[in-house]
Design a protein around this motif. Structure first.
Motif, PDB file in Angstrom:
ATOM      1  N   LEU A   1       6.793  -2.993   1.629  1.00  0.00           N
ATOM      2  CA  LEU A   1       7.341  -3.841   2.687  1.00  0.00           C
ATOM      3  C   LEU A   1       7.559  -5.241   2.128  1.00  0.00           C
ATOM      4  O   LEU A   1       6.633  -5.859   1.592  1.00  0.00           O
ATOM      5  N   ASP A   2       8.778  -5.731   2.249  1.00  0.00           N
ATOM      6  CA  ASP A   2       9.100  -7.097   1.859  1.00  0.00           C
ATOM      7  C   ASP A   2       9.050  -7.962   3.111  1.00  0.00           C
ATOM      8  O   ASP A   2       9.911  -7.855   3.988  1.00  0.00           O
ATOM      9  N   LEU A   3       8.018  -8.792   3.221  1.00  0.00           N
ATOM     10  CA  LEU A   3       7.830  -9.598   4.428  1.00  0.00           C
ATOM     11  C   LEU A   3       8.934 -10.621   4.608  1.00  0.00           C
ATOM     12  O   LEU A   3       9.301 -10.961   5.741  1.00  0.00           O
ATOM     13  N   ALA A   4       9.474 -11.121   3.518  1.00  0.00           N
ATOM     14  CA  ALA A   4      10.510 -12.140   3.610  1.00  0.00           C
ATOM     15  C   ALA A   4      11.833 -11.555   4.110  1.00  0.00           C
ATOM     16  O   ALA A   4      12.530 -12.163   4.927  1.00  0.00           O
ATOM     17  N   LYS A   5      12.171 -10.354   3.646  1.00  0.00           N
ATOM     18  CA  LYS A   5      13.449  -9.738   4.023  1.00  0.00           C
ATOM     19  C   LYS A   5      13.342  -8.837   5.240  1.00  0.00           C
ATOM     20  O   LYS A   5      14.363  -8.482   5.838  1.00  0.00           O
ATOM     21  N   GLY A   6      12.121  -8.430   5.584  1.00  0.00           N
ATOM     22  CA  GLY A   6      11.973  -7.506   6.714  1.00  0.00           C
ATOM     23  C   GLY A   6      12.491  -6.120   6.396  1.00  0.00           C
ATOM     24  O   GLY A   6      13.036  -5.435   7.263  1.00  0.00           O
ATOM     25  N   ILE A   7      12.338  -5.683   5.145  1.00  0.00           N
ATOM     26  CA  ILE A   7      12.823  -4.375   4.706  1.00  0.00           C
ATOM     27  C   ILE A   7      11.660  -3.579   4.126  1.00  0.00           C
ATOM     28  O   ILE A   7      10.882  -4.083   3.318  1.00  0.00           O
ATOM     29  N   SER A   8      11.563  -2.306   4.529  1.00  0.00           N
ATOM     30  CA  SER A   8      10.570  -1.387   3.973  1.00  0.00           C
ATOM     31  C   SER A   8      11.289  -0.396   3.071  1.00  0.00           C
ATOM     32  O   SER A   8      12.171   0.342   3.521  1.00  0.00           O
ATOM     33  N   THR A   9      10.921  -0.378   1.789  1.00  0.00           N
ATOM     34  CA  THR A   9      11.596   0.442   0.792  1.00  0.00           C
ATOM     35  C   THR A   9      10.649   1.505   0.236  1.00  0.00           C
ATOM     36  O   THR A   9       9.501   1.210  -0.076  1.00  0.00           O
ATOM     37  N   GLN A  10      11.149   2.716   0.115  1.00  0.00           N
ATOM     38  CA  GLN A  10      10.336   3.779  -0.468  1.00  0.00           C
ATOM     39  C   GLN A  10      10.307   3.597  -1.985  1.00  0.00           C
ATOM     40  O   GLN A  10      11.345   3.539  -2.640  1.00  0.00           O
ATOM     41  N   VAL A  11       9.086   3.529  -2.549  1.00  0.00           N
ATOM     42  CA  VAL A  11       8.954   3.362  -4.000  1.00  0.00           C
ATOM     43  C   VAL A  11       8.432   4.617  -4.673  1.00  0.00           C
ATOM     44  O   VAL A  11       8.492   4.725  -5.900  1.00  0.00           O
ATOM     45  N   PHE A  12       7.912   5.550  -3.892  1.00  0.00           N
ATOM     46  CA  PHE A  12       7.526   6.839  -4.456  1.00  0.00           C
ATOM     47  C   PHE A  12       7.535   7.909  -3.386  1.00  0.00           C
ATOM     48  O   PHE A  12       7.117   7.688  -2.248  1.00  0.00           O
ATOM     49  N   ALA A  13       8.019   9.071  -3.774  1.00  0.00           N
ATOM     50  CA  ALA A  13       7.906  10.314  -2.999  1.00  0.00           C
ATOM     51  C   ALA A  13       8.242  11.434  -3.955  1.00  0.00           C
ATOM     52  O   ALA A  13       8.939  11.217  -4.961  1.00  0.00           O
ATOM     53  N   PRO A  14       7.761  12.644  -3.728  1.00  0.00           N
ATOM     54  CA  PRO A  14       8.100  13.754  -4.622  1.00  0.00           C
ATOM     55  C   PRO A  14       9.602  13.893  -4.787  1.00  0.00           C
ATOM     56  O   PRO A  14      10.374  13.660  -3.844  1.00  0.00           O
ATOM     57  N   HIS A  15      10.013  14.263  -5.994  1.00  0.00           N
ATOM     58  CA  HIS A  15      11.451  14.375  -6.293  1.00  0.00           C
ATOM     59  C   HIS A  15      12.124  15.383  -5.378  1.00  0.00           C
ATOM     60  O   HIS A  15      13.248  15.174  -4.923  1.00  0.00           O
ATOM     61  N   ASP A  16      11.423  16.472  -5.093  1.00  0.00           N
ATOM     62  CA  ASP A  16      11.942  17.505  -4.185  1.00  0.00           C
ATOM     63  C   ASP A  16      11.545  17.142  -2.758  1.00  0.00           C
ATOM     64  O   ASP A  16      10.357  16.986  -2.446  1.00  0.00           O
ATOM     65  N   ALA A  17      12.526  16.996  -1.885  1.00  0.00           N
ATOM     66  CA  ALA A  17      12.248  16.577  -0.504  1.00  0.00           C
ATOM     67  C   ALA A  17      11.385  17.573   0.238  1.00  0.00           C
ATOM     68  O   ALA A  17      10.732  17.217   1.232  1.00  0.00           O
ATOM     69  N   ASP A  18      11.361  18.842  -0.186  1.00  0.00           N
ATOM     70  CA  ASP A  18      10.562  19.867   0.498  1.00  0.00           C
ATOM     71  C   ASP A  18       9.122  19.927  -0.011  1.00  0.00           C
ATOM     72  O   ASP A  18       8.312  20.676   0.517  1.00  0.00           O
ATOM     73  N   THR A  19       8.812  19.151  -1.042  1.00  0.00           N
ATOM     74  CA  THR A  19       7.456  19.165  -1.601  1.00  0.00           C
ATOM     75  C   THR A  19       6.542  18.244  -0.804  1.00  0.00           C
ATOM     76  O   THR A  19       6.905  17.101  -0.519  1.00  0.00           O
TER      77      THR A  19
END
Length: 532
Positions: free
Chosen positions: A283-301
């Motif tokens: 979460l970037d408090l200054a921009k008000g944006i939440s960005t995903q920085v990690f998740a399994p490469h396969d969306a079903d995993t």
């Protein structure tokens, strides 16, 4: 023949008949009295006969046929082995599975906080509530809960003979419950608090909380109370002053339980959160944006993340544990597929931490009842069997919930054998890569009796050290089932038991501010307790 004489009535039979007559008279009297008190309703008037003239029929309204929730296959003429019936069941099962999956599916893209605000009057401030965060700088016990019953009192403080310990106990016990608003007014999350985090700024207490459904709440405790306009200012008899609710922001950043927060050591606007939805977000408090920085490469995993930490020496590396018994290391400058995932156990890892000063040392707590210490400098094995070197382990009678390193080399664990154990490794910084810790050194130096039976509705109790105490004295906080927060020193001495009026639930999730003597506790009802 002479007529038969009727047998003479016995005294018992005569008495029985008299009792029957008396009872009938009493019942008759009660009925008469009841009619006088509650008269019988008048007979309904006879309905008028229908006119022989037919009424004009109203135009029929087309109605959509009601859809039955269940239909009988037998009446529909479908046999038990019918291909149509089998296909129908398959389609229904697929639809239900898709709905359940969509509800728990993580969102991989960037999230604008304005678009994911939690609905409700308590959190209506939304993004405006974060305005004050801009420009921040880094700076033996009876089983079962006994609400309100103290296990550490003022008498324990007064009877302390060691002067330094007594001074510390007096200072920690002097922390007072936040007074601007009562606890019941500070509902920081919609659902049960599962994780807490203090922003490291020393300017003011700013608390982040994550709940079991993926909502993140933010509360700035420095805000001033605002008097509400009641319209009764001219009433001289009205001595009470009404204040508006505190400003609390809440955002639905994850789709499942938020399990941990971590704050960047170099960027005051960066807040990392981990979740059972298998993702880590920044979460970037200054921009008000939440960005995903990690998740399994396969969306079903699915890789439910149970804890998160970051080496103070490298703000680009994230270390995390999972419910699948694995430990992960990910550099946020690379792709998720490049993350290293090591299987450490067949059981879930409920919590772990890095040594604050020697972050290559990892302590894990697992459902397999063990505390284990690993060394990230030495990775052994090949392929899927690769893992950090295991330096030592200690087994408890029941599962271990969390393992927390202090900056001085202590490890505090909580476990379901109703113990808080403290281990001491003052020379950990001198260990060579892959150092073998003798079994004698893996024994706890202190075991504190502590009720850790949280049950189903209270978040698991976990000890959390103050990361960089200003006074240099190592201490940790842990929730108490009697609706307090306990504070202990590294030698196992209890320093304080924090409570106060208005605490109606267990502040199970307890955290120290990294440097200041501020303690926060989150409850199953989403309420926040703060001591300063």
């Amino acid at each position: 023949m002479p007529p038969k004489k009727e047998p003479a009535m016995s005294a018992f039979e005569r008495k029985r008949l008299e009792n029957i007559a008396n009872n009938n008279a009493i019942l008759s009297g009660i009925s008469t009295t009841a009619d006088k008190i509650i008269p019988k309703p008048a007979l309904p008037k006879p309905k008028p006969k229908r006119s022989s003239t037919p009424r004009a029929k109203a135009a029929p309204v087309a109605k959509e046929p009601a859809r039955a929730t269940r239909q009988s296959s037998r009446l529909a003429g479908l046999g038990a082995d019918s291909d149509v019936l089998k296909r129908k069941f398959e389609v229904e099962a697929e639809e239900e599975s898709a709905k359940a999956k969509a509800k728990r599916l993580r969102v991989s893209g960037d999230l604008k906080l304005d678009d994911i605000k939690v609905e409700g009057r308590k959190w209506e401030s939304g993004l405006d509530g974060l305005a004050s965060l801009k420009g921040l700088g880094l700076g033996l016990q009876a089983r079962g809960a006994q609400p309100g019953v103290r296990t550490f009192t003022d008498d324990d403080v007064k009877e302390t003979t060691d002067k330094d310990l007594k001074d510390l106990r007096l200072r920690m016990s002097s922390l007072e419950l936040y007074e601007k608003w009562p606890v019941n007014d500070i509902k920081i999350t919609p659902q049960r608090v599962y994780s807490l985090g203090f922003h490291p700024t020393e300017d003011k207490p700013i608390i982040f909380a994550g709940d079991k459904e993926g909502s993140m709440g933010v509360f700035d405790a420095s805000q001033d109370r605002i008097k509400e306009e009641t319209g009764d200012d001219d009433d001289p008899d009205d001595d009470e002053i009404a204040y508006a609710d505190p400003i609390i922001s809440a955002f639905h950043t994850h789709s499942r339980t938020i399990t941990a927060f971590h704050f960047s050591p170099t960027d005051a606007n960066a807040v990392y959160s981990a979740s059972y939805d298998s993702s880590i977000r920044k979460l970037d408090l200054a921009k008000g944006i939440s960005t995903q920085v990690f998740a399994p490469h396969d969306a079903d995993t699915e890789l439910p993340i149970s804890a998160l930490d970051m080496p103070a020496t490298d703000p680009n590396v994230l270390i995390f544990s999972t419910l699948h018994g694995s430990l992960g290391r990910h550099d946020i400058r690379t792709e998720a597929i490049d993350a290293e995932i090591w299987g450490l156990t067949d059981h879930k890892i409920g919590g772990f931490s890095l040594h604050p000063r020697h972050p290559h040392l990892v302590a894990t707590a697992s459902l397999d009842r063990t505390l284990k210490i690993w060394d990230l400098r030495k990775i052994t094995g090949k392929g899927d069997l690769r893992h950090p070197a295991l330096l030592g382990e200690h087994e408890s009678r029941l599962s271990v919930s969390h393992a927390s390193w202090s900056s001085a080399g202590h490890i505090a664990t909580s476990s379901y054998d109703d113990k808080v154990k403290i281990y001491a490794f003052p020379d950990a910084g001198k260990w060579a890569a892959g150092h073998d810790i003798p079994d004698a050194e893996m024994q706890p130096v202190v075991q504190i009796p502590h009720n850790n039976q949280t049950g189903r509705w209270v978040t698991i109790l976990k000890p959390q050290w103050q990361r960089n105490p200003r006074d240099g004295l190592q201490k940790f906080a842990i929730g108490n089932m009697n609706r307090f927060v306990d504070v202990y020193g590294a030698n196992g001495e209890q320093l304080a038991q924090l409570g106060g009026d208005g605490i109606t639930a267990v502040p199970a999730v307890a955290h120290f501010h990294p440097t200041m003597d501020w303690v926060a506790g989150g409850t199953a009802s989403g309420k926040l307790c703060l001591w300063q």
